[in-house]
Write an enzyme that holds these catalytic residues in place. Structure first.
Site, mmCIF file in Angstrom:
data_model
loop_
_atom_site.group_PDB
_atom_site.id
_atom_site.type_symbol
_atom_site.label_atom_id
_atom_site.label_comp_id
_atom_site.label_asym_id
_atom_site.label_seq_id
_atom_site.Cartn_x
_atom_site.Cartn_y
_atom_site.Cartn_z
ATOM 1 N N TYR A 1 14.583 43.227 -4.482
ATOM 2 C CA TYR A 1 14.210 41.869 -4.856
ATOM 3 C C TYR A 1 15.447 41.039 -5.186
ATOM 4 C CZ TYR A 1 12.565 37.853 -7.440
ATOM 5 O OH TYR A 1 12.351 36.567 -7.861
ATOM 6 N N HIS B 1 18.233 25.082 -7.442
ATOM 7 C CA HIS B 1 17.621 25.210 -8.764
ATOM 8 C C HIS B 1 18.267 24.299 -9.807
ATOM 9 C CE1 HIS B 1 15.499 28.444 -6.960
ATOM 10 N NE2 HIS B 1 15.150 29.055 -8.074
ATOM 11 N N ASN C 1 19.290 33.749 -14.067
ATOM 12 C CA ASN C 1 18.025 34.352 -14.484
ATOM 13 C C ASN C 1 18.201 34.965 -15.874
ATOM 14 O OD1 ASN C 1 15.841 37.008 -13.316
ATOM 15 N ND2 ASN C 1 15.329 35.022 -14.159
ATOM 16 N N TYR D 1 4.334 20.400 -58.523
ATOM 17 C CA TYR D 1 4.564 21.434 -57.511
ATOM 18 C C TYR D 1 5.892 21.259 -56.780
ATOM 19 C CZ TYR D 1 -0.315 23.093 -57.754
ATOM 20 O OH TYR D 1 -1.501 23.623 -58.162
ATOM 21 N N ARG E 1 8.326 22.739 -59.378
ATOM 22 C CA ARG E 1 8.031 24.086 -59.858
ATOM 23 C C ARG E 1 7.901 25.094 -58.728
ATOM 24 N NH1 ARG E 1 2.384 25.405 -61.821
ATOM 25 N NH2 ARG E 1 2.203 23.142 -61.730
ATOM 26 N N PHE F 1 13.572 38.448 -18.557
ATOM 27 C CA PHE F 1 13.880 37.020 -18.536
ATOM 28 C C PHE F 1 12.845 36.200 -19.293
ATOM 29 C CE2 PHE F 1 11.666 38.374 -14.661
ATOM 30 C CZ PHE F 1 10.437 37.767 -14.887
ATOM 31 N N GLU G 1 4.883 33.143 -10.840
ATOM 32 C CA GLU G 1 5.287 33.140 -12.247
ATOM 33 C C GLU G 1 4.159 32.456 -13.013
ATOM 34 O OE1 GLU G 1 9.029 31.185 -11.851
ATOM 35 O OE2 GLU G 1 9.858 32.806 -10.644
#
Length: 629
Positions: free
Chosen positions: A53, A99, A211, A347, A350, A402, A489
């Protein structure tokens, strides 16, 4: 400064921050043989025509398509780029150039440098197949000060930060754009000016470069670096506010927090105790704290005292209004001033350890996740060149390292925590400026005797606006997966958005804390000066004169006698007291603020002062002032 050695196993968050701000890196020599071994293994497997791959197949939804020995298509636009380039090299180059499609403003240089460092470090693990010379070229680009232009929007956080990391890698190939010596230019020109040459990618190198989780990790680490300083700043701001309120310290006692020992809570309480050590404002008896009254020309007895910017006073509790509270008025004198007769603060004061501590714990959890990620392999597929195996699929394994979900959820936690810390800070600020809640200080912390002044009124508006904006950004991006790559994906983390948000939100949190410190410094001046003015007056006048500061509503002569006797007790207690002061660390921080921002005696333009307060926090100058105290 010695270069930071990158070996894929020992990079720390502190070292990454150093690299982000300019430190050089070096590749650990002992790890380079493992890097080379994985690259050699890949080359051997390609020679065997094994389907791997991202090496001999396409990417994503193209993973079922094997590369051939020759091109199927030729002609203009194909061979014209590089007619001698192999399909394997073209695959890796095309991966990067197609990309690199992020949009928006570029990341700051420190984020990009951190991304480069992270990417080099993870590739040094020796399971990615990248060649040593390619890693050396990447390190040389970082050390030369070349900062690729990486627009902020484009990563879905799986498969890693593909698009932003492609913007990093494209400059290595001589494409894209980069900053060099402060100037933006084409990537090829930046390389040339730095004396570097573009790289031609080999098997899997494009995939190894883009990646991974480097963008979300870089933003996350820098966000935590900022937040860790802001946690200390938040404790300091709270301590200054507590001193300005003459607050109660019992809620921060060590034995109290030992009964609910969340680590962050215990640390926040201890921090407050350290910062308030030496204070004689905190835990002051109720009756010694006067209430603000508007100044008028005859309110003080001497010319020096008339220079004060306020008047002060108490209300006497008559004898017939003490029924059922005799023991209280035996312990505390029967005067109501600025401090309410109640044994606990609100609050926002405290519960500071519980709230600040919970945020500390969120940051600690995120730090644990990020520290693991810093020295993890995050690309795909993973190469085990020395594994004993029957076939290549047992040595080149496609997995999901990834995927950014571990970081995404950690950043979601941080995004939820940041508005919490900002919100309690704004509530303390609001309590300081509101005359209904500020225990006897003037409204909006300004005398306003002529009814023309707003004081710190609008400072609280700004804090409120930021808190609302932080809250609106706290919604987790990680719960909204949008599938990509034709559903190959089909679940992504959106961790890059989470970390980017967290980093920006940390800066805005710093602004809220700066506004609290700015306001608390004014309140502390008023509280300290009012109590010490009462002390000074008590030391120079008799009871009858001091009684002018006390409203009494006297009835018969017996009341008058008791009133004067009790006023004398109050006067004597104040006159014999030491000068009232805040905690040592609070005083040092207050002095640092006052070095650049004066007390607000009359309304004036505040914009520059607000900007200064923000800068003092952002640059860590207020924290630095208390470091040795």
């Amino acid at each position: 400064m010695r270069p930071i050695s990158l070996d894929g196993r020992t990079l720390t968050r502190a070292q990454l921050v150093m690299v982000a701000h300019g430190a050089q890196v070096e590749l650990a020599a002992a790890q380079l043989p493992a890097v080379a071994r994985a690259a050699e293994f890949l080359a051997d497997q390609v020679g065997r025509e094994e389907p791997i791959y991202g090496v001999s197949t396409g990417f994503g939804s193209n993973a079922d398509r094997l590369l051939g020995a020759h091109r199927l298509r030729s002609g203009a636009g194909v061979d014209a780029v590089n007619p001698h380039e192999s399909l394997h090299a073209e695959l890796q180059r095309n991966l990067i150039v197609t990309h690199a499609v992020c949009v928006g403003e570029p990341f700051a240089p420190e984020i990009v440098r951190a991304m480069l460092c992270i990417r080099i470090n993870t590739l040094m693990r020796g399971h990615s197949g990248i060649r040593v010379q390619t890693l050396q070229a990447l390190a040389a680009m970082l050390n030369a000060g070349i900062v690729p232009v990486v627009p902020q929007l484009g990563s879905v956080g799986a498969s890693g930060d593909l698009a932003p990391l492609s913007h990093l890698a494209i400059v290595l190939l001589g494409g894209g754009q980069a900053f060099y010596q402060g100037e933006r230019m084409p990537g090829a020109e930046a390389l040339q000016r730095a004396g570097l040459t573009p790289v031609t990618l080999s098997y899997k190198e494009g995939l190894a470069l883009n990646n991974g989780t480097a963008q979300m990790l870089a933003c996350g680490v820098l966000a935590l670096h900022r937040l860790e300083a802001l946690l200390e700043t938040a404790d300091l701001a709270a301590a200054m506010t507590i001193d300005a309120f003459a607050g109660r310290l019992g809620a921060f006692a060590e034995e109290v927090h030992a009964l609910r020992p969340h680590p962050g809570q215990v640390e926040a309480a201890a921090n407050l105790r350290r910062m308030l050590a030496g204070s004689t404002l905190a835990d002051i008896p109720y009756h010694l704290v006067p209430r603000f009254r508007p100044w008028h020309p005859q309110c003080w007895d001497t010319n020096e005292a008339r220079e004060l910017r306020f008047d002060i006073g108490w209300d006497w509790v008559p004898l017939d209004q003490r029924h059922g509270r005799e023991k209280f008025y035996t312990r505390f004198r029967p005067f109501r001033g600025g401090k309410k007769h109640q044994p606990q603060d609100s609050y926002s004061l405290r519960c500071t350890p519980q709230v600040h501590g919970a945020v500390r714990d969120a940051v600690a959890q995120a730090a644990r996740v990020l520290e693991i990620e810093l020295n993890s392999l995050t690309d795909n597929p993973i190469i085990f060149p020395d594994a004993k195996a029957d076939h290549v699929e047992q040595q080149v394994i496609s997995a999901g390292h990834f995927h950014g979900m571990p970081l995404a959820l950690a950043m979601s936690y941080i995004k939820a925590a940041i508005p919490v810390l900002a919100s309690i800070s704004e509530r303390r600020l609001n309590k300081l400026v509101d005359p209904a809640t500020n225990d006897g200080l003037p409204g909006f912390l300004i005398g306003n005797e002529d009814a023309t002044e707003s004081g710190f009124m609008i400072v609280q508006y700004t804090a409120a606006a930021i808190v609302n904006d932080l809250a609106s950004r706290a919604h987790p991006a990680s719960v909204y997966s949008i599938p990509t790559s034709a559903n190959a994906e089909d679940h992504v983390s959106m961790g890059a958005n989470e970390a980017r948000h967290a980093l920006a939100m940390a800066d805005d949190l710093g602004k809220v804390l700066a506004l609290e410190l700015y306001t608390a410094a004014q309140a502390l001046d008023l509280r300290r000066d009012m109590i010490n003015a009462a002390r000074d007056l008590a030391g120079r006048v008799d009871a009858a004169t001091f009684a002018d500061k006390v409203r009494c509503g006297l009835g018969d002569a017996g009341d008058r006698e008791a009133f004067l006797r009790e006023v004398e007790g109050l006067r004597n207690e104040l006159a014999t007291a030491d000068e009232f002061r805040p905690g040592d660390k609070v005083a040092a921080a207050h002095a640092a603020i006052r070095t650049e921002i004066p007390f607000l005696d009359r309304d004036r333009a505040l914009d520059a002062e607000v900007a200064t307060a923000v800068r003092l926090v952002h640059e860590g100058l207020v924290l630095a002032a208390i470091a040795d105290r």
